[in-house]
Design a protein around this motif. Structure first.
Motif, PDB file in Angstrom:
ATOM      1  N   UNK A 124      63.547 -16.778 -15.534  1.00  0.00           N
ATOM      2  CA  UNK A 124      62.194 -16.393 -15.940  1.00  0.00           C
ATOM      3  C   UNK A 124      62.098 -14.888 -16.143  1.00  0.00           C
ATOM      4  N   UNK A 125      62.757 -14.109 -15.271  1.00  0.00           N
ATOM      5  CA  UNK A 125      62.766 -12.650 -15.446  1.00  0.00           C
ATOM      6  C   UNK A 125      63.539 -12.258 -16.698  1.00  0.00           C
ATOM      7  N   UNK A 126      64.621 -12.960 -16.972  1.00  0.00           N
ATOM      8  CA  UNK A 126      65.413 -12.689 -18.171  1.00  0.00           C
ATOM      9  C   UNK A 126      64.561 -12.881 -19.426  1.00  0.00           C
ATOM     10  N   UNK A 127      63.830 -14.001 -19.497  1.00  0.00           N
ATOM     11  CA  UNK A 127      62.961 -14.258 -20.643  1.00  0.00           C
ATOM     12  C   UNK A 127      61.802 -13.258 -20.695  1.00  0.00           C
ATOM     13  N   UNK A 128      61.313 -12.875 -19.540  1.00  0.00           N
ATOM     14  CA  UNK A 128      60.215 -11.900 -19.496  1.00  0.00           C
ATOM     15  C   UNK A 128      60.653 -10.546 -20.038  1.00  0.00           C
ATOM     16  N   UNK A 129      61.880 -10.152 -19.719  1.00  0.00           N
ATOM     17  CA  UNK A 129      62.414  -8.906 -20.279  1.00  0.00           C
ATOM     18  C   UNK A 129      62.520  -8.972 -21.790  1.00  0.00           C
ATOM     19  N   UNK A 130      62.964 -10.127 -22.309  1.00  0.00           N
ATOM     20  CA  UNK A 130      63.046 -10.289 -23.758  1.00  0.00           C
ATOM     21  C   UNK A 130      61.651 -10.291 -24.383  1.00  0.00           C
ATOM     22  N   UNK A 131      60.684 -10.911 -23.698  1.00  0.00           N
ATOM     23  CA  UNK A 131      59.310 -10.929 -24.214  1.00  0.00           C
ATOM     24  C   UNK A 131      58.744  -9.510 -24.291  1.00  0.00           C
ATOM     25  N   UNK A 132      59.032  -8.699 -23.303  1.00  0.00           N
ATOM     26  CA  UNK A 132      58.565  -7.307 -23.324  1.00  0.00           C
ATOM     27  C   UNK A 132      59.208  -6.534 -24.471  1.00  0.00           C
ATOM     28  N   UNK A 133      60.497  -6.791 -24.734  1.00  0.00           N
ATOM     29  CA  UNK A 133      61.172  -6.127 -25.856  1.00  0.00           C
ATOM     30  C   UNK A 133      60.553  -6.542 -27.185  1.00  0.00           C
ATOM     31  N   UNK A 134      60.230  -7.833 -27.332  1.00  0.00           N
ATOM     32  CA  UNK A 134      59.578  -8.313 -28.557  1.00  0.00           C
ATOM     33  C   UNK A 134      58.212  -7.655 -28.731  1.00  0.00           C
ATOM     34  N   UNK A 135      57.465  -7.546 -27.633  1.00  0.00           N
ATOM     35  CA  UNK A 135      56.136  -6.928 -27.702  1.00  0.00           C
ATOM     36  C   UNK A 135      56.223  -5.448 -28.078  1.00  0.00           C
ATOM     37  N   UNK A 136      57.241  -4.771 -27.574  1.00  0.00           N
ATOM     38  CA  UNK A 136      57.436  -3.364 -27.939  1.00  0.00           C
ATOM     39  C   UNK A 136      57.651  -3.229 -29.448  1.00  0.00           C
ATOM     40  N   UNK A 137      58.535  -4.044 -29.988  1.00  0.00           N
ATOM     41  CA  UNK A 137      58.801  -3.994 -31.438  1.00  0.00           C
ATOM     42  C   UNK A 137      57.573  -4.426 -32.229  1.00  0.00           C
ATOM     43  N   UNK A 138      56.891  -5.445 -31.738  1.00  0.00           N
ATOM     44  CA  UNK A 138      55.714  -6.012 -32.410  1.00  0.00           C
ATOM     45  C   UNK A 138      54.629  -4.949 -32.599  1.00  0.00           C
ATOM     46  N   UNK A 139      54.327  -4.221 -31.538  1.00  0.00           N
ATOM     47  CA  UNK A 139      53.282  -3.190 -31.627  1.00  0.00           C
ATOM     48  C   UNK A 139      53.745  -1.998 -32.465  1.00  0.00           C
TER      49      UNK A 139
END
Length: 331
Positions: A66-81
């Motif tokens: 879950x932490x691994x996916x959360x880290x990837x989600x944060x990276x996607x959000x960084x690029x998204x914004x």
């Protein structure tokens, strides 16, 4: 269907020299300064929050799936914004910002691809919650490092071909003049409004993208939570139900935020399009939602809170060691 001022598409007029104008919030010029600084502050806080979670997850040597996916989600959000917000801020600062056709196409492509990657990630996280709640004894075996890496790679890259097909279909259309996009970024419905011809291919591509990037992950998420709900019906202990529910509440909150906005914008009748309303909803999912993700996970996830506390402790210890070394140097 031809229109006055319709531009014939050829290699000369539709290349890198062709420009669109992002109108942004031109109807709110009297609030431009206030909006600019509000969006800037929200953007910086969003970047800081997602960056903090991403760094915290990367620095953790033994991280659960879950932490691994959360880290990837944060990276996607960084690029998204970063794909959307800087151009929107520029539009607010100057009162309408020009963007080249390749720039507009690139922004649309990455926006759709990253949004689709987020949907796939939410589906992968839902599957992780299903395994954790319904098959806890087999969790470590089922959610191994190899599967997590394959899921992460599929989530990151799976949406890019769909986004590319949609972007090509949209920008093959002829566009009418003035080429003014009544939005603060190159969103698909706003760009399609400028088309001179009836773009059946683009509309079919948009429908296919909605099915593959929105509906398919949503059905996977729904199936996971239906299985979780059935499993919880067999749990007689209120404590056990509460513990299982607490493991899912953060993911549920983020899924509702993401899908609520995306459904409003992309899964609706074409006749209900409203530029002003779309811009307000787009503000939520490009600014407010990415801001809420770190807050939701840092408040609800014990592992994230523990990692952040360790980071702060290390920082304090490092500062203390620095001051002690300075004292030794002085003496």
């Amino acid at each position: 269907m031809p229109c006055e001022g319709c531009m014939e598409r050829d290699n000369v007029s539709s290349g890198a020299t062709m420009e669109f104008i992002l109108l942004g919030f031109s109807e709110l010029l009297h609030l431009r300064v206030l909006l600019f600084f509000t969006f800037l502050i929200v953007h910086l806080v969003t970047l800081a929050g997602n960056m903090m979670i991403f760094i915290a997850v990367v620095m953790e040597p033994s991280r659960p799936p879950m932490l691994f996916f959360l880290g990837q989600l944060s990276a996607v959000e960084l690029c998204y914004t970063l794909v959307i917000v800087p151009k929107a801020l520029l539009s607010l600062a100057v009162g309408g910002s020009p963007i080249s056709m390749p720039g507009c196409a690139a922004q649309m492509h990455f926006f759709v691809a990253l949004g689709g990657a987020e949907c796939f990630l939410l589906a992968a996280m839902a599957y992780d919650r299903y395994v954790a709640v319904c098959q806890p004894l087999r969790y470590a075996a089922l959610m191994g490092e190899g599967l997590c890496l394959r899921l992460a790679l599929a989530c990151a890259l799976g949406a890019f071909p769909v986004a590319l097909g949609l972007t090509v279909a949209v920008f093959r259309l002829p566009f009418c003049q003035p080429r003014c996009i009544d939005h603060f970024f190159c969103d698909v419905p706003a760009v399609l409004r400028l088309a001179c011809a009836q773009g059946y291919a683009a509309e079919l591509a948009l429908l296919a993208a909605c099915v593959l990037l929105l509906l398919l992950p949503f059905l996977l998420i729904l199936a996971s939570y239906l299985c979780i709900a059935v499993a919880l019906l067999g749990v007689t202990s209120p404590v056990g139900r509460g513990k299982a529910f607490s493991t899912c509440i953060s993911h549920l909150a983020i899924t509702l935020l993401h899908y609520g906005c995306a459904t409003f914008i992309y899964i609706r009748p074409k006749s209900s399009y409203s530029p002003a309303r779309d811009k307000v909803v787009s503000l939520v999912y490009t600014n407010v939602t990415p801001l809420m993700y770190p807050l939701i996970y840092s408040l609800r996830n014990k592992e994230i809170r523990g990692i952040l506390r360790k980071m702060l402790r290390r920082k304090k210890i490092g500062e203390l060691g620095y001051y002690q070394s300075c004292d030794v140097c002085v003496w």
